[in-house]
Write an enzyme that holds these catalytic residues in place. Structure first.
Site, mmCIF file in Angstrom:
data_model
loop_
_atom_site.group_PDB
_atom_site.id
_atom_site.type_symbol
_atom_site.label_atom_id
_atom_site.label_comp_id
_atom_site.label_asym_id
_atom_site.label_seq_id
_atom_site.Cartn_x
_atom_site.Cartn_y
_atom_site.Cartn_z
ATOM 1 N N LYS A 76 0.819 -1.215 0.000
ATOM 2 C CA LYS A 76 0.000 0.000 0.000
ATOM 3 C C LYS A 76 0.858 1.274 0.000
ATOM 4 C CE LYS A 76 -3.954 -2.237 2.254
ATOM 5 N NZ LYS A 76 -4.951 -2.147 3.352
ATOM 6 N N GLU A 92 -10.314 -10.175 -7.592
ATOM 7 C CA GLU A 92 -9.370 -9.061 -7.429
ATOM 8 C C GLU A 92 -8.246 -9.131 -8.471
ATOM 9 O OE1 GLU A 92 -8.285 -9.143 -3.260
ATOM 10 O OE2 GLU A 92 -10.292 -8.511 -2.653
ATOM 11 N N ARG A 150 2.799 -6.918 8.897
ATOM 12 C CA ARG A 150 2.123 -5.784 9.533
ATOM 13 C C ARG A 150 2.708 -5.460 10.907
ATOM 14 N NH1 ARG A 150 -3.717 -7.623 7.321
ATOM 15 N NH2 ARG A 150 -3.914 -6.183 5.560
ATOM 16 N N ARG A 161 -2.220 -14.360 4.093
ATOM 17 C CA ARG A 161 -2.862 -13.690 5.233
ATOM 18 C C ARG A 161 -2.064 -13.943 6.509
ATOM 19 N NH1 ARG A 161 -7.500 -11.235 4.077
ATOM 20 N NH2 ARG A 161 -8.384 -11.308 6.163
ATOM 21 N N ASN A 189 -2.126 0.072 6.885
ATOM 22 C CA ASN A 189 -1.603 -1.227 7.330
ATOM 23 C C ASN A 189 -0.736 -1.929 6.293
ATOM 24 O OD1 ASN A 189 -3.674 -1.944 5.665
ATOM 25 N ND2 ASN A 189 -4.679 -3.340 7.092
ATOM 26 N N HIS A 208 -2.185 -5.576 1.533
ATOM 27 C CA HIS A 208 -3.523 -6.151 1.372
ATOM 28 C C HIS A 208 -3.374 -7.587 0.891
ATOM 29 C CE1 HIS A 208 -7.648 -6.783 -0.080
ATOM 30 N NE2 HIS A 208 -7.088 -7.310 -1.163
ATOM 31 N N PHE A 213 -15.262 4.048 7.681
ATOM 32 C CA PHE A 213 -13.899 4.377 7.267
ATOM 33 C C PHE A 213 -13.704 4.372 5.744
ATOM 34 C CE2 PHE A 213 -14.020 -0.187 8.326
ATOM 35 C CZ PHE A 213 -13.591 -0.757 7.128
ATOM 36 N N TYR A 271 -12.832 -1.466 -3.343
ATOM 37 C CA TYR A 271 -13.306 -1.573 -1.964
ATOM 38 C C TYR A 271 -14.831 -1.407 -1.865
ATOM 39 C CZ TYR A 271 -8.585 -1.717 -0.013
ATOM 40 O OH TYR A 271 -7.309 -2.097 0.344
HETATM 41 P P1 CMP Z 1 -7.624 -4.403 3.538
HETATM 42 O O1 CMP Z 1 -7.338 -5.809 3.921
HETATM 43 O O2 CMP Z 1 -6.882 -3.836 2.401
HETATM 44 O O3 CMP Z 1 -9.175 -4.263 3.226
HETATM 45 C C1 CMP Z 1 -10.046 -3.388 3.875
HETATM 46 C C2 CMP Z 1 -9.308 -2.296 4.537
HETATM 47 O O4 CMP Z 1 -10.069 -1.437 5.320
HETATM 48 C C3 CMP Z 1 -8.335 -2.907 5.508
HETATM 49 O O5 CMP Z 1 -7.283 -3.509 4.802
HETATM 50 C C4 CMP Z 1 -7.947 -1.733 6.364
HETATM 51 O O6 CMP Z 1 -6.866 -1.016 5.829
HETATM 52 C C5 CMP Z 1 -9.198 -0.864 6.258
HETATM 53 N N1 CMP Z 1 -9.834 -0.811 7.566
HETATM 54 C C6 CMP Z 1 -10.392 -1.826 8.231
HETATM 55 N N2 CMP Z 1 -10.877 -1.391 9.416
HETATM 56 C C7 CMP Z 1 -10.592 -0.069 9.484
HETATM 57 C C8 CMP Z 1 -10.828 0.936 10.445
HETATM 58 N N3 CMP Z 1 -11.459 0.658 11.588
HETATM 59 N N4 CMP Z 1 -10.403 2.188 10.166
HETATM 60 C C9 CMP Z 1 -9.772 2.462 9.013
HETATM 61 N N5 CMP Z 1 -9.524 1.534 8.044
HETATM 62 C C10 CMP Z 1 -9.933 0.291 8.291
#
Ligand code: CMP
Length: 141
Positions: free
Chosen positions: A13, A130, A106, A89, A116, A119, A61, A53
């Site tokens: 990311k 995807e 992570r 994962r 984070n 993905h 969020f 998304y």
């Molecule tokens: P990802 O696995 O890329 O897919 C969904 C994303 O939403 C996840 O990673 C996080 O980066 C984001 N996400 C999930 N929960 C939250 C949260 N509480 N606040 C902000 N971002 C979030």
């Protein structure tokens, strides 16, 4: 692709790309047994991020997530190994780095649940969706 192999979709990311962590994350990825079958540096458009998304559209969020994913370049990848979806994962660690196990990407590189650093698809079905979203027209075999 050999029949016991599986592919998953991964992103390094914008937070990690901005911090020059592409190489470090790829090193962990390869050490975990993944073959990198496709890789592209790109800056997502708002439309691409909102589409990708889409399942999170109603989440509080969502706006923050789209802003973040479009703020700079990211690395899109097709990763392959046995049991790739689950193993990636595991290699990434929990979504919230505060809950991520020692030794995971992570735990080491992520700042927060929003930023984070990586993905990974959450199922084989979503991996196919995807991969098609970002690598349509590419040969991933
Ligand atoms: P990802 O696995 O890329 O897919 C969904 C994303 O939403 C996840 O990673 C996080 O980066 C984001 N996400 C999930 N929960 C939250 C949260 N509480 N606040 C902000 N971002 C979030």
């Amino acid at each position: 692709m050999k029949e016991f192999m599986q592919q998953t979709f991964a992103i390094i990311k914008p937070d990690a790309v901005a911090k020059n962590q592409i190489g470090d994350i790829l090193a962990v990825t390869e050490a975990a047994g993944f073959k990198i079958r496709a890789l592209r540096l790109t800056q997502m458009t708002r439309k691409q991020a909102e589409g990708f998304y889409g399942v999170h559209r109603e989440r509080p969020f969502f706006g923050e997530l789209v802003e973040f994913m479009t703020e700079g370049p990211c690395v899109l990848m097709c990763l392959e190994r046995e049991d790739a979806v689950a193993k990636w994962r595991e290699t990434m660690g929990a979504t919230n780095p505060a809950n991520a196990a020692e030794g995971t990407i992570r735990k080491h590189f992520a700042e927060s649940v929003g930023r984070n650093c990586v993905h990974g698809s959450d199922s084989a079905e979503n991996a196919a969706i995807e991969l098609a979203y970002f690598f349509a027209g590419s040969s991933l075999s």
